[in-house]
Motif scaffolding. Structure first.
Motif, PDB file in Angstrom:
ATOM      1  N   ALA A  42      10.855  28.643 -49.766  1.00 39.81           N
ATOM      2  CA  ALA A  42      11.033  30.008 -49.280  1.00 39.81           C
ATOM      3  C   ALA A  42      10.309  31.011 -50.163  1.00 39.81           C
ATOM      4  O   ALA A  42       9.774  32.016 -49.684  1.00 39.81           O
ATOM      5  CB  ALA A  42      12.528  30.333 -49.208  1.00 39.81           C
ATOM      6  N   THR A  43      10.289  30.763 -51.453  1.00 46.47           N
ATOM      7  CA  THR A  43       9.595  31.664 -52.382  1.00 46.47           C
ATOM      8  C   THR A  43       8.093  31.683 -52.125  1.00 46.47           C
ATOM      9  O   THR A  43       7.437  32.717 -52.315  1.00 46.47           O
ATOM     10  CB  THR A  43       9.881  31.231 -53.829  1.00 46.47           C
ATOM     11  OG1 THR A  43      11.297  31.180 -54.042  1.00 46.47           O
ATOM     12  CG2 THR A  43       9.268  32.203 -54.826  1.00 46.47           C
ATOM     13  N   ILE A  45       6.616  31.347 -49.204  1.00 46.69           N
ATOM     14  CA  ILE A  45       6.253  31.885 -47.885  1.00 46.69           C
ATOM     15  C   ILE A  45       5.615  33.261 -48.067  1.00 46.69           C
ATOM     16  O   ILE A  45       6.161  34.134 -48.743  1.00 46.69           O
ATOM     17  CB  ILE A  45       7.506  31.980 -46.981  1.00 46.69           C
ATOM     18  CG1 ILE A  45       8.071  30.573 -46.722  1.00 46.69           C
ATOM     19  CG2 ILE A  45       7.164  32.658 -45.667  1.00 46.69           C
ATOM     20  CD1 ILE A  45       9.353  30.576 -45.908  1.00 46.69           C
ATOM     21  N   ARG A  51      10.136  35.008 -44.749  1.00 45.90           N
ATOM     22  CA  ARG A  51      10.760  34.753 -46.043  1.00 45.90           C
ATOM     23  C   ARG A  51      12.203  35.248 -46.053  1.00 45.90           C
ATOM     24  O   ARG A  51      13.093  34.593 -46.600  1.00 45.90           O
ATOM     25  CB  ARG A  51       9.945  35.428 -47.146  1.00 45.90           C
ATOM     26  CG  ARG A  51      10.359  35.012 -48.554  1.00 45.90           C
ATOM     27  CD  ARG A  51       9.343  35.439 -49.596  1.00 45.90           C
ATOM     28  NE  ARG A  51       9.104  36.868 -49.581  1.00 45.90           N
ATOM     29  CZ  ARG A  51       7.978  37.445 -49.196  1.00 45.90           C
ATOM     30  NH1 ARG A  51       6.970  36.704 -48.755  1.00 45.90           N
ATOM     31  NH2 ARG A  51       7.838  38.777 -49.228  1.00 45.90           N
ATOM     32  N   LEU A  91      11.846  35.220 -56.010  1.00 44.58           N
ATOM     33  CA  LEU A  91      12.036  35.394 -54.577  1.00 44.58           C
ATOM     34  C   LEU A  91      12.077  36.885 -54.236  1.00 44.58           C
ATOM     35  O   LEU A  91      12.927  37.622 -54.730  1.00 44.58           O
ATOM     36  CB  LEU A  91      13.336  34.715 -54.134  1.00 44.58           C
ATOM     37  CG  LEU A  91      13.641  34.736 -52.632  1.00 44.58           C
ATOM     38  CD1 LEU A  91      12.547  34.010 -51.873  1.00 44.58           C
ATOM     39  CD2 LEU A  91      14.999  34.115 -52.360  1.00 44.58           C
TER      40      LEU A  91
END
Length: 234
Positions: A42-43, A45, A51, A91
Motif C-alpha cells: 500500500a505504501t 501505490i 492508496r 504511508l
C-alpha cells in the motif's frame, strides 16, 4: 516422471527458500508478515485514491483480529497509529485521527524518583516522614494538634507491627521530636496515645485478613444425617 526434472525443481525450491534470519524485521510481530507485506504494498501505490482505499482495507483486516473492539473509537485510533508505525511512517494517506510522528513515539517518560533517604527508623516508613514534614509547615492550632496526634498514634501502631512488644508513649514522643527536627514536641505533654493492647489486636486482625491462613475455615458437618425431603400433604 523425469527424475532429473524433479531434482532440478527441488534444488530451485531450496535455493529460493526464505529463512526468518534473512527476512525483514517485523515492527509489530503480532500482526504477522502477511499484513506487513500488505502495508508495504500500500505504501508503494502511487495513486492517492487507491492508496487510501488500501489503507482502509488494511484497517478492516487489523480490526478483524479483535472483532469485539473494532467498532470502539479509541481502538480505531490505535489501529491507525499502528498502521503508520508499521509503515515506518512512510504511508501517505488521509487519517481520521492525528498522524503520529517518529519523534513522539520515541519520547521516554521522566525517570520516576524513588525515595532514597534511608530513614533511621525504617519501621515508620517514608509516609510517616512525609506527614511529619507537612505538619511542620502548618500553623499552630487545633488542626495541627489533631494531625500530630494522628501521626503519633500511627507511629505507635507501626512500631508495634514490627516490634511485638509494649512501647511507652515517651519513646514515640522522642522519635517524633527527632524526626521533626525538634519542631513537634510532645515530650512534656500529658497526651495519651491509643492503648497498646488495642493496637496489637488491630494489627493482628489486619494481618489475618491479608494472609491466606487468616481466612475463615468452612466447617463440614460429617455427622449430619441426610435423609429424604419430607413433603407436607395438602
Amino acid at each position: 516422471m523425469n527424475s532429473k526434472y524433479t531434482k532440478e525443481n527441488a534444488n530451485d525450491v531450496v535455493h529460493h527458500l526464505e529463512y526468518n534470519a534473512e527476512r525483514s524485521h517485523l515492527i509489530i510481530p503480532e500482526y504477522g508478515r502477511h499484513l506487513q507485506k500488505l502495508i508495504d504494498q500500500a505504501t508503494a501505490i502511487e495513486d492517492s485514491e487507491e492508496r487510501n482505499k488500501a489503507a482502509k482495507y488494511i484497517i478492516q483486516v487489523m480490526g478483524s483480529l479483535n472483532p469485539h473492539l473494532r467498532d470502539v473509537l479509541d481502538f480505531q485510533h490505535k489501529l491507525w497509529d499502528q498502521l503508520f508505525i508499521m509503515s515506518d511512517f512512510r504511508l501517505d494517506v488521509e487519517s481520521p485521527y492525528p498522524i503520529p510522528s517518529r519523534e513522539v513515539l520515541q519520547l521516554k517518560p521522566d525517570v520516576l524518583k524513588y525515595p532514597q533517604n534511608f530513614p533511621k527508623y525504617r519501621y515508620y516508613g517514608n509516609n510517616i516522614k512525609y506527614m511529619i514534614d507537612v505538619a511542620n509547615k502548618w500553623d499552630d492550632g487545633d488542626m495541627k494538634n489533631a494531625l500530630v496526634k494522628v501521626i503519633a498514634n500511627h507511629m505507635k501502631k507501626s512500631y508495634l507491627s514490627w516490634n511485638k512488644d509494649t512501647v511507652k508513649d515517651d519513646v514515640i514522643f522522642e522519635h517524633l521530636y527527632e524526626l521533626s527536627d525538634g519542631k513537634l514536641n510532645l515530650l512534656q505533654s500529658s497526651e495519651e496515645l491509643l492503648n497498646t493492647t488495642d493496637l496489637l489486636r488491630t494489627n493482628k486482625r489486619i494481618s489475618n485478613k491479608i494472609s491466606p491462613a487468616g481466612q475463615p475455615k468452612i466447617q463440614s458437618n460429617k455427622n449430619a444425617k441426610v435423609g429424604k425431603p419430607k413433603y407436607k400433604k395438602q
